[in-house]
Enzyme design. Structure first.
Site, PDB file in Angstrom:
ATOM      1  N   ALA A  82      27.223 -29.613  53.884  1.00  0.00           N
ATOM      2  CA  ALA A  82      28.526 -29.391  54.332  1.00  0.00           C
ATOM      3  C   ALA A  82      28.853 -29.866  55.600  1.00  0.00           C
ATOM      4  CB  ALA A  82      28.896 -27.909  54.311  1.00  0.00           C
ATOM      5  N   GLY A  94      33.147 -33.660  52.557  1.00  0.00           N
ATOM      6  CA  GLY A  94      33.709 -34.781  52.176  1.00  0.00           C
ATOM      7  C   GLY A  94      33.542 -35.882  53.142  1.00  0.00           C
ATOM      8  N   GLU A 102      32.056 -33.367  44.157  1.00  0.00           N
ATOM      9  CA  GLU A 102      31.366 -32.075  44.547  1.00  0.00           C
ATOM     10  C   GLU A 102      31.922 -30.844  44.055  1.00  0.00           C
ATOM     11  OE1 GLU A 102      29.235 -34.213  48.484  1.00  0.00           O
ATOM     12  OE2 GLU A 102      31.282 -33.046  48.773  1.00  0.00           O
TER      13      GLU A 102
HETATM   14  C1  5RP Z   1      29.624 -35.505  51.471  1.00  0.00           C
HETATM   15  C2  5RP Z   1      29.506 -34.280  51.984  1.00  0.00           C
HETATM   16  C3  5RP Z   1      28.184 -33.872  52.802  1.00  0.00           C
HETATM   17  O1  5RP Z   1      27.683 -32.609  51.979  1.00  0.00           O
HETATM   18  C4  5RP Z   1      28.712 -33.475  54.034  1.00  0.00           C
HETATM   19  O2  5RP Z   1      29.308 -34.513  54.588  1.00  0.00           O
HETATM   20  C5  5RP Z   1      27.364 -33.479  54.995  1.00  0.00           C
HETATM   21  O3  5RP Z   1      26.561 -34.323  55.024  1.00  0.00           O
HETATM   22  P1  5RP Z   1      25.148 -34.438  55.798  1.00  0.00           P
HETATM   23  O4  5RP Z   1      24.240 -33.755  55.033  1.00  0.00           O
HETATM   24  O5  5RP Z   1      24.947 -35.914  55.796  1.00  0.00           O
HETATM   25  O6  5RP Z   1      25.381 -33.974  57.307  1.00  0.00           O
HETATM   26  O7  5RP Z   1      30.447 -33.317  51.777  1.00  0.00           O
HETATM   27  O8  5RP Z   1      30.841 -35.768  50.644  1.00  0.00           O
END
Ligand code: 5RP
Length: 217
Positions: A82, A94, A102
């Protein structure tokens, strides 16, 4: 500890929720650590349903079978990262642009385990620009509607989602009613999905921290 080490710590702690079967898999750098850890126990699972082309590619590289969601029933477990979570486990997602798939896989899963480093936990959602997936011809219209809601939409130029759509990142929103705003933005014509996950929040949040993984349920 570095942020990426905390992401890895949370991802590895989520392995405790894997009881076999077919696992729903999110997208992003934290999930990449989870996929790598899952590869170590791949003999214990049947395979995965993936939320993005990039996660699918990583799963296949590890020899983990990837199934179409239509070919399987409800999933027991979905693991995803997230961009922000509040204490009710309502999320902004996102940042990687995979929000629509998702949200579908999260909706089709009994338990949603969210993995993140502890910096993602906030009191009020909205410091992270809110991603909104939009049908290309509706970009201008949706942007004007988002301005009416008090936000500042910025087109993520040069980015196309796995579904062939665009992303508007909405800045300057203080999201005090995540469920209400999720419904309101989803109702704008041309919006495919908003990156608020409040109607279907996470069930478990695992945060990587210097003191070790912390679980909020
Ligand atoms: C992708 C997402 C990811 O879960 C969110 O951006 C977190 O990314 P990360 O684990 O690289 O910090 O929602 O659409």
């Amino acid at each position: 500890m570095k942020q990426d080490d905390l992401k890895k710590q949370a991802a590895e702690a989520a392995l405790a929720y894997v009881k076999g079967g077919i696992i729903g898999i999110g997208t992003g750098s934290t999930v990449n650590h989870f996929i790598d850890a899952l590869a170590g126990i791949k003999g214990c699972i049947e395979g995965a349903v993936s939320s993005s082309e990039s996660s699918t590619e990583r799963l296949r590289r590890h020899g983990i079978p990837v199934f179409d969601l239509n070919a399987v029933g409800e999933l027991d477990l979905y693991v995803d990262g997230a961009d922000e979570s509040n204490h009710r486990l309502e999320l902004i997602k996102g940042g990687g642009g995979a929000l629509t798939r998702e949200k579908i896989v999260a909706a089709a899963s009994r338990t949603f385990v969210c993995i993140a480093d502890e910096s993602k936990l906030v009191e009020v959602l909205g410091r992270f620009p809110l991603p909104v997936e939009v049908i290309p011809m509706a970009r201008g219209y949706v942007a004007r509607e988002l301005v009416q809601l008090g936000g500042t939409p910025v087109w993520r130029e040069g980015f196309v989602t796995d579904n062939g759509n665009l992303i508007l990142d909405v800045q300057n929103l203080e999201i005090t009613d995540p469920k209400g705003l999720e419904q309101r933005i989803n109702n704008i014509a041309g919006v495919v999905t908003v990156g608020i996950f409040a109607l279907r929040p996470a069930d478990v949040l695992i945060l990587g921290s210097a003191q070790g993984p912390r679980t909020i349920i």
